[in-house]
Design a protein around this motif. Structure first.
Motif, short mmCIF file in Angstrom:
data_model
loop_
_atom_site.label_atom_id
_atom_site.label_comp_id
_atom_site.label_asym_id
_atom_site.label_seq_id
_atom_site.Cartn_x
_atom_site.Cartn_y
_atom_site.Cartn_z
N GLN A 63 2.11 3.52 4.36
CA GLN A 63 1.92 4.79 4.06
C GLN A 63 3.08 5.56 4.01
O GLN A 63 4.12 5.45 4.62
N LYS B 70 0.69 -1.18 0.32
CA LYS B 70 -0.10 -0.05 0.00
C LYS B 70 0.93 1.41 0.03
O LYS B 70 0.36 2.43 -0.23
N LEU B 71 2.12 0.93 0.49
CA LEU B 71 2.78 2.37 0.50
C LEU B 71 3.08 2.85 -1.08
O LEU B 71 3.15 4.01 -1.20
N SER C 70 -3.03 9.63 -3.02
CA SER C 70 -3.71 9.66 -1.53
C SER C 70 -3.70 11.35 -1.57
O SER C 70 -4.02 11.84 -2.38
N SER D 117 -0.07 4.83 -1.98
CA SER D 117 0.03 5.94 -1.60
C SER D 117 0.85 7.09 -2.11
O SER D 117 0.61 8.33 -2.00
#
Length: 429
Positions: free
Chosen positions: A206, A159-160, A167, A163
């Motif tokens: 994130q 998910k980093l 985001s 993002s």
């Protein structure tokens, strides 16, 4: 996998008015830029009809996509050697940043509203389909295109990476705010980009911001707020969008009703029939749409020809402020327009715009947004609006604006329907 590590013999650079230089060293990135699908983005404006309001806004999604790639590249340079950053994800991240907008159609969001297309779905389709982009990505590995598509679709396991590109503070937004401010000539969209990327840190799944960079982030969020209401939702731009959508609606309606076009919309027929293939979609760009608008000025259908003349020659609709509670006035106006011989479906349009400049995390809500977290001196995380009075003041507050668009020139020139004209003028006041 050896292709993933291939470098060009010498670094290529693009001169850029926002970032000064955009640097390319990876062979994969250079070959992706050269694909037909990516070059198509040169023929799609970043800001759609905004050039009819701010004459400098002629920049393309090509230049924006390069800018998002460059910001992402610089963020990764900051992340290198950090324990929460996997260097093996570097190339995937750069590819996703470069290709994130490759599925946009001509006039982007207006086009999507008429034909119910989704640029992110088309982006994934281009990455996964029988395209030059797919063939280049497969040189890395058979499953590499799927990984890139998963990042675009926000389903990738890391998910980093998502993002960084999508985001509330990402490479995409940071580039388009600065780029759009530059080309429209306004002062609202400026913020300290370099300060922000230097205080970005990877943390679990994130991107977080060091507390020392909070004021730069406040500036970024306020810049975004101002750009939306002063540029992106400008009422003149929205008038042009209204006319553009109505042209496409009219052409689609005429086609389905068997109208004999003097200039048949060959490239648009698959869209009208909702049977467009990927290869047909990537043939569409703004030059195609503008060609039809140019020749349709000579069509016998008075509505289509008039709307095309309006768009081509910038004879746009005027507007008045409107609130949903005025529905009875709107209904009365529709009747008066019909009495005057004006089709209200095309000449009386309510357009709404809304924006949420920053939101905190509210689990389970539709369209939920992950908040911006600050990395405090003690290594803990705190949500931005809990530390920033500036951000707290606008956090979670959605602003909506409604306007009613109409052809003031037609109403002014009415001579045979005087009572309807007087009624329309009275209601509009």
């Amino acid at each position: 996998m050896t292709y993933a590590f291939d470098k060009l013999d010498e670094e290529k650079v693009f001169k850029d008015p926002v970032h000064r230089y955009i640097h390319v060293r990876e062979r994969l990135i250079w070959e992706l830029i050269g694909t037909a699908e990516f070059q198509r983005l040169r023929r799609i404006r970043q800001l759609g009809t905004t050039y009819l309001t701010f004459h400098g806004a002629e920049h393309s999604r090509f230049s924006h996509s390069l800018g998002v790639y460059e910001i992402t590249r610089r963020i990764i340079d900051v992340f290198e050697d950090h324990p929460d950053w996997e260097d093996g994800e570097r190339l995937l991240c750069l590819c996703a940043a470069l290709l994130h907008d490759v599925g946009h159609g001509p006039f982007s969001h207006s086009f999507e509203k008429v034909f119910n297309t989704d640029h992110e779905a088309y982006t994934q389709a281009i990455i996964l389909g029988d395209t030059e982009i797919n063939h280049v990505l497969k040189k890395v590995s058979a499953d590499f295109p799927e990984k890139v598509a998963d990042v675009i679709g926000k389903t990738y396991k890391n998910k980093l990476i998502i993002s960084m590109i999508s985001s509330q503070i990402d490479a995409d937004r940071m580039d388009y705010l600065l780029r759009d401010a530059y080309y429209t000539g306004v002062s609202y969209g400026h913020f300290d980009l370099e300060r922000i990327w230097r205080v970005m840190r990877p943390r679990d799944d994130q991107v977080v911001i060091k507390y020392s960079g909070m004021h730069a982030v406040e500036d970024y969020i306020m810049s975004r707020y101002q750009m939306y209401w002063q540029v992106y939702f400008h009422p003149v731009t929205r008038s042009a969008e209204v006319i553009l959508r109505k042209i496409l609606h009219r052409a689609k309606s005429l086609y389905h009703n068997g109208y004999a076009f003097r200039y048949p919309p060959g490239l648009l027929v698959p869209l009208f029939k909702e049977s467009m293939t990927l290869s047909e979609y990537v043939r569409l760009d703004e030059s195609v749409i503008l060609y039809y608008f140019q020749v349709w000025q000579e069509e016998e259908d008075p509505i289509l020809s008039d709307l095309c003349r309006r768009f081509t020659n910038r004879r746009l609709f005027k507007y008045v402020e409107f609130t949903p509670s005025n529905y009875q006035i709107y209904a009365d106006l529709r009747e008066a327009f019909k009495e005057a011989g004006l089709d209200p479906d095309y000449y009386l349009v309510v357009d709404s715009s809304s924006d949420l400049p920053y939101d905190f995390y509210r689990p389970g809500e539709e369209g939920e947004r992950l908040p911006i977290h600050l990395l405090m001196p003690d290594n803990s995380l705190k949500e931005l609006s809990r530390e920033s009075d500036v951000v707290e003041a606008i956090s979670g507050k959605k602003r909506t604006d409604h306007k009613l668009y109409y052809p003031a020139d037609f109403i002014h020139d009415l001579t045979t329907h005087r009572s309807a004209k007087e009624r329309i003028q009275s209601l509009l006041q």
